[in-house]
Scaffold this motif. Structure first.
Motif, PDB file in Angstrom:
ATOM      1  N   LEU A  34      36.274  34.177  34.580  1.00 12.88           N
ATOM      2  CA  LEU A  34      37.251  33.673  33.612  1.00 12.88           C
ATOM      3  C   LEU A  34      37.936  34.824  32.879  1.00 12.88           C
ATOM      4  O   LEU A  34      39.135  34.775  32.595  1.00 12.88           O
ATOM      5  CB  LEU A  34      36.551  32.755  32.610  1.00 12.88           C
ATOM      6  N   PHE A  35      37.167  35.879  32.598  1.00 10.98           N
ATOM      7  CA  PHE A  35      37.693  37.058  31.926  1.00 10.98           C
ATOM      8  C   PHE A  35      38.804  37.709  32.753  1.00 10.98           C
ATOM      9  O   PHE A  35      39.853  38.087  32.227  1.00 10.98           O
ATOM     10  CB  PHE A  35      36.540  38.041  31.698  1.00 10.98           C
ATOM     11  N   SER A  36      38.585  37.815  34.060  1.00 13.78           N
ATOM     12  CA  SER A  36      39.580  38.438  34.937  1.00 13.78           C
ATOM     13  C   SER A  36      40.858  37.605  35.024  1.00 13.78           C
ATOM     14  O   SER A  36      41.952  38.148  35.143  1.00 13.78           O
ATOM     15  CB  SER A  36      38.990  38.640  36.338  1.00 13.78           C
ATOM     16  N   PHE A  44      43.454  39.661  32.768  1.00 17.14           N
ATOM     17  CA  PHE A  44      44.181  40.456  33.759  1.00 17.14           C
ATOM     18  C   PHE A  44      45.013  39.610  34.723  1.00 17.14           C
ATOM     19  O   PHE A  44      45.697  40.148  35.579  1.00 17.14           O
ATOM     20  CB  PHE A  44      43.196  41.312  34.569  1.00 17.14           C
ATOM     21  N   GLU A  45      44.910  38.276  34.579  1.00 14.34           N
ATOM     22  CA  GLU A  45      45.619  37.345  35.464  1.00 14.34           C
ATOM     23  C   GLU A  45      45.315  37.641  36.943  1.00 14.34           C
ATOM     24  O   GLU A  45      46.187  37.627  37.798  1.00 14.34           O
ATOM     25  CB  GLU A  45      47.131  37.408  35.209  1.00 14.34           C
ATOM     26  N   ILE A  46      44.033  37.933  37.198  1.00 11.80           N
ATOM     27  CA  ILE A  46      43.567  38.202  38.563  1.00 11.80           C
ATOM     28  C   ILE A  46      42.505  37.175  38.913  1.00 11.80           C
ATOM     29  O   ILE A  46      41.465  37.096  38.250  1.00 11.80           O
ATOM     30  CB  ILE A  46      42.974  39.623  38.691  1.00 11.80           C
ATOM     31  N   ASN A  47      42.789  36.381  39.944  1.00 10.60           N
ATOM     32  CA  ASN A  47      41.805  35.416  40.424  1.00 10.60           C
ATOM     33  C   ASN A  47      41.060  36.063  41.592  1.00 10.60           C
ATOM     34  O   ASN A  47      41.586  36.182  42.701  1.00 10.60           O
ATOM     35  CB  ASN A  47      42.493  34.127  40.882  1.00 10.60           C
ATOM     36  N   ILE A  48      39.837  36.510  41.317  1.00  9.60           N
ATOM     37  CA  ILE A  48      39.077  37.274  42.310  1.00  9.60           C
ATOM     38  C   ILE A  48      38.860  36.467  43.581  1.00  9.60           C
ATOM     39  O   ILE A  48      38.971  36.993  44.700  1.00  9.60           O
ATOM     40  CB  ILE A  48      37.724  37.712  41.716  1.00  9.60           C
ATOM     41  N   ILE A  49      38.561  35.189  43.433  1.00  9.33           N
ATOM     42  CA  ILE A  49      38.280  34.348  44.603  1.00  9.33           C
ATOM     43  C   ILE A  49      39.524  34.166  45.449  1.00  9.33           C
ATOM     44  O   ILE A  49      39.485  34.296  46.686  1.00  9.33           O
ATOM     45  CB  ILE A  49      37.724  32.988  44.147  1.00  9.33           C
ATOM     46  N   GLU A  50      40.644  33.887  44.801  1.00 12.81           N
ATOM     47  CA  GLU A  50      41.894  33.718  45.550  1.00 12.81           C
ATOM     48  C   GLU A  50      42.290  35.010  46.260  1.00 12.81           C
ATOM     49  O   GLU A  50      42.768  34.990  47.397  1.00 12.81           O
ATOM     50  CB  GLU A  50      43.008  33.264  44.610  1.00 12.81           C
ATOM     51  N   GLU A  51      42.090  36.151  45.578  1.00 10.80           N
ATOM     52  CA  GLU A  51      42.412  37.439  46.199  1.00 10.80           C
ATOM     53  C   GLU A  51      41.520  37.701  47.399  1.00 10.80           C
ATOM     54  O   GLU A  51      41.986  38.198  48.443  1.00 10.80           O
ATOM     55  CB  GLU A  51      42.247  38.573  45.176  1.00 10.80           C
ATOM     56  N   LEU A  52      40.249  37.357  47.271  1.00 12.67           N
ATOM     57  CA  LEU A  52      39.319  37.546  48.386  1.00 12.67           C
ATOM     58  C   LEU A  52      39.713  36.686  49.575  1.00 12.67           C
ATOM     59  O   LEU A  52      39.752  37.166  50.724  1.00 12.67           O
ATOM     60  CB  LEU A  52      37.898  37.210  47.937  1.00 12.67           C
ATOM     61  N   LEU A  53      40.033  35.421  49.313  1.00  9.62           N
ATOM     62  CA  LEU A  53      40.440  34.520  50.392  1.00  9.62           C
ATOM     63  C   LEU A  53      41.745  34.987  51.029  1.00  9.62           C
ATOM     64  O   LEU A  53      41.925  34.873  52.251  1.00  9.62           O
ATOM     65  CB  LEU A  53      40.600  33.092  49.852  1.00  9.62           C
TER      66      LEU A  53
END
Length: 312
Positions: A119-121, A125-134
């Protein structure tokens, strides 16, 4: 008294510096996380075992501030996750709490920390780690499909399998998060507890033998209720109910596999098998987990261990 305070402050500064060095290596050295990730907990655990919870929290705050200065805000969640978990572990060791309880509580704290980091990211930072990984995985697969198509290889099945894998990953993400956090905490405890025992000269709690692991009897009834619910209700795919049901089923299946593996170790101990054979059987048990899961259900439902012990 002054000597005690001086020692506490000195050791706090040393552990903060030690954590800062580990964190810098983790952040700036490629692939270092594979090794250093298991030791980031050590400074907080060591300090938490030796000193009061108040002093440990001061050391934790100092580490977070230092992390923000030397590695930036993006590394602060890492310090928070490992710091809180390590200090909590140290406090529970001081209170002589059983190692299994320490493991469960630490896993819960680590999962919550991971969710907060996610949630912090997004918020900061407006970075969705899961979406970026996918996205990265999708781009890699598309490049591979392009190469295969150029070579004249049919990729229809590959595209379908990839799409199904993505759906399964997104659906089982909560269960995978819990399982991966539990595995990481377990490995960190195995590695760091003996180190703290040797360095700090403190008695550390031990896990009971894996062969003695047995889930509560109620677990099998919960598992059966979930299976019957999935069969009878037939929830529509994509709904929150189906999402929760699939994750619950997956989680209980993992528990049954764990029960089955524990029974294999119990039976091996009963028969006097060597450790090498048990390691091989454990690997096979993970690979053919449906059979291991059935074995765990039978063991838990019919008290196989009790019957075998009484018979012997």
């Amino acid at each position: 008294m002054n000597n005690t305070n001086t020692l506490r402050l000195t050791e706090g500064a040393m552990m903060t510096a030690f954590f800062a060095v580990l964190l810098l290596i983790t952040v700036y050295v490629p692939f270092a996380l594979i090794v250093t990730g298991f030791f980031l907990l050590l400074p907080f655990l060591w300090y938490g075992v030796k000193h009061s919870i108040r002093a440990s929290l001061v050391m934790f705050l100092a580490s977070v501030i230092v992390t923000g200065i030397i590695a930036g805000l993006i590394a602060v969640p890492i310090a928070v996750a490992y710091g809180i978990t390590g200090i909590l572990m140290g406090w529970m060791v001081q209170k002589n709490i059983e190692k299994s309880i320490i493991f469960l509580i630490s896993t819960l704290v680590f999962v919550i920390s991971a969710v907060v980091q996610y949630l912090f990211s997004i918020l900061l930072f407006e970075i969705n780690i899961i979406e970026e990984l996918l996205r990265l995985v999708g781009e890699s697969v598309e490049r591979a499909i392009t190469v295969y198509n150029a070579a004249g290889i049919d990729t229809g099945n590959l595209q379908e399998q990839f799409a199904q894998s993505l759906i399964a990953f997104e659906t089982l993400l909560p269960s995978l998060l819990i399982f991966s956090s539990a595995l990481l905490v377990w490995i960190m405890m195995i590695i760091n507890f003996p180190l703290v025992k040797r360095i700090a000269k403190k008695d550390m709690p031990k896990f009971d033998a894996f062969r003695n692991l047995s889930l509560p009897k109620n677990v099998i009834w919960y598992y059966l209720i979930i299976l019957l619910t999935a069969l009878i209700a037939s929830p529509e795919q994509g709904t929150m109910f189906a999402y929760a049901l699939i994750n619950l089923q997956f989680g209980f299946e993992l528990l049954m596999v764990l029960q089955g593996l524990a029974f294999i170790h119990f039976y091996g101990h009963l028969k006097g098998w060597n450790k090498g054979l048990l390691v091989i059987l454990t690997i096979l048990g993970v690979l053919i987990n449906p059979l291991t899961r059935i074995l765990g259900i039978i063991d838990l439902g019919f008290d196989l261990r009790k019957r075998m012990t009484e018979k012997k």
